[in-house]
Design a protein around this motif. Structure first.
Motif, PDB file in Angstrom:
ATOM      1  N   GLY A  35       0.809  -1.209   0.000  1.00  0.00           N
ATOM      2  CA  GLY A  35       0.000   0.000   0.000  1.00  0.00           C
ATOM      3  C   GLY A  35       0.841   1.258   0.000  1.00  0.00           C
ATOM      4  N   ASP A  51       4.404  -1.020   5.818  1.00  0.00           N
ATOM      5  CA  ASP A  51       3.336  -0.626   4.902  1.00  0.00           C
ATOM      6  C   ASP A  51       2.346   0.212   5.718  1.00  0.00           C
ATOM      7  OD1 ASP A  51       1.150  -0.362   3.233  1.00  0.00           O
ATOM      8  OD2 ASP A  51       1.155  -2.449   2.583  1.00  0.00           O
ATOM      9  N   GLU A  53      -0.126   2.086   4.810  1.00  0.00           N
ATOM     10  CA  GLU A  53      -1.532   2.027   4.406  1.00  0.00           C
ATOM     11  C   GLU A  53      -2.240   0.815   5.006  1.00  0.00           C
ATOM     12  OE1 GLU A  53      -4.152   1.389   0.378  1.00  0.00           O
ATOM     13  OE2 GLU A  53      -2.311   2.560   0.223  1.00  0.00           O
ATOM     14  N   HIS A  54      -1.574  -0.335   5.016  1.00  0.00           N
ATOM     15  CA  HIS A  54      -2.188  -1.555   5.522  1.00  0.00           C
ATOM     16  C   HIS A  54      -1.750  -1.903   6.940  1.00  0.00           C
ATOM     17  CE1 HIS A  54      -2.540  -2.202   1.051  1.00  0.00           C
ATOM     18  NE2 HIS A  54      -3.781  -2.158   1.482  1.00  0.00           N
ATOM     19  N   ARG A  56       1.145  -2.851   8.281  1.00  0.00           N
ATOM     20  CA  ARG A  56       1.858  -4.119   8.386  1.00  0.00           C
ATOM     21  C   ARG A  56       3.368  -3.918   8.321  1.00  0.00           C
ATOM     22  NH1 ARG A  56      -1.913  -6.742   3.906  1.00  0.00           N
ATOM     23  NH2 ARG A  56      -3.660  -7.329   5.230  1.00  0.00           N
ATOM     24  N   GLU A  72       1.055  -7.129  12.184  1.00  0.00           N
ATOM     25  CA  GLU A  72      -0.108  -6.423  11.642  1.00  0.00           C
ATOM     26  C   GLU A  72      -0.685  -5.489  12.694  1.00  0.00           C
ATOM     27  OE1 GLU A  72      -2.001 -10.275  10.136  1.00  0.00           O
ATOM     28  OE2 GLU A  72      -2.533  -8.784   8.596  1.00  0.00           O
ATOM     29  N   ARG A  80      -7.789   4.721  11.641  1.00  0.00           N
ATOM     30  CA  ARG A  80      -8.910   4.235  10.839  1.00  0.00           C
ATOM     31  C   ARG A  80     -10.074   5.227  10.889  1.00  0.00           C
ATOM     32  NH1 ARG A  80      -7.071  -0.686   9.571  1.00  0.00           N
ATOM     33  NH2 ARG A  80      -6.042  -1.931  11.131  1.00  0.00           N
TER      34      ARG A  80
END
Length: 130
Positions: A35, A51, A53-54, A56, A72, A80
């Motif tokens: 992402g 990452d 965006e995700h 992770r 994660e 969010r």
């Protein structure tokens, strides 16, 4: 940007969603489909990236090219449900704008990773699996 033990340079491109190795012939994709990869760190034979965006932590084996998720739900990127707002403009030393928020990553001598968590403004220590 990170360097492996052979002196090869790796960069993350959060717009392309990729991690690249910079070779004399040009950039070589080492991981893609991410992402928004940001911070990079090399530890042993693995390259790590966040990452944002995700949310992770990914590892990329520098010997086999295998990519895997190591962690994660990290506190990186925007919380969010929050939409990105334009950053306020700031002019200092002739350079316009503020640097965008960025998740940084560093490898510690004990094998852990230190993550600057731009989502909540903290630093997290991520210990390796035994």
């Amino acid at each position: 940007m990170a360097f492996d033990t052979g002196g090869r340079c790796y960069v993350s491109d959060d717009r392309l969603g990729a991690v690249l190795r910079l070779d004399d012939e040009g950039p070589v994709v080492r991981a893609d489909g991410l992402g928004a990869p940001q911070g990079l760190a090399v530890h042993g034979d693995d390259l790590f990236t966040v990452d944002a965006e995700h949310r992770r932590l990914w590892s990329v084996s520098l010997t086999t090219g295998e990519c895997r998720v190591e962690a994660e739900d990290l506190a990186v990127g925007l919380p969010r449900g929050v939409e990105r707002r334009p950053e306020p403009a700031l002019f200092a030393h002739g350079v316009p704008g503020l640097a965008p928020r960025f998740a940084g990553l560093a490898a510690a001598p004990d094998g852990s990773l230190l993550l600057s968590s731009n989502g909540e403004g903290t630093v997290l220590r991520l210990a390796p699996n035994p």
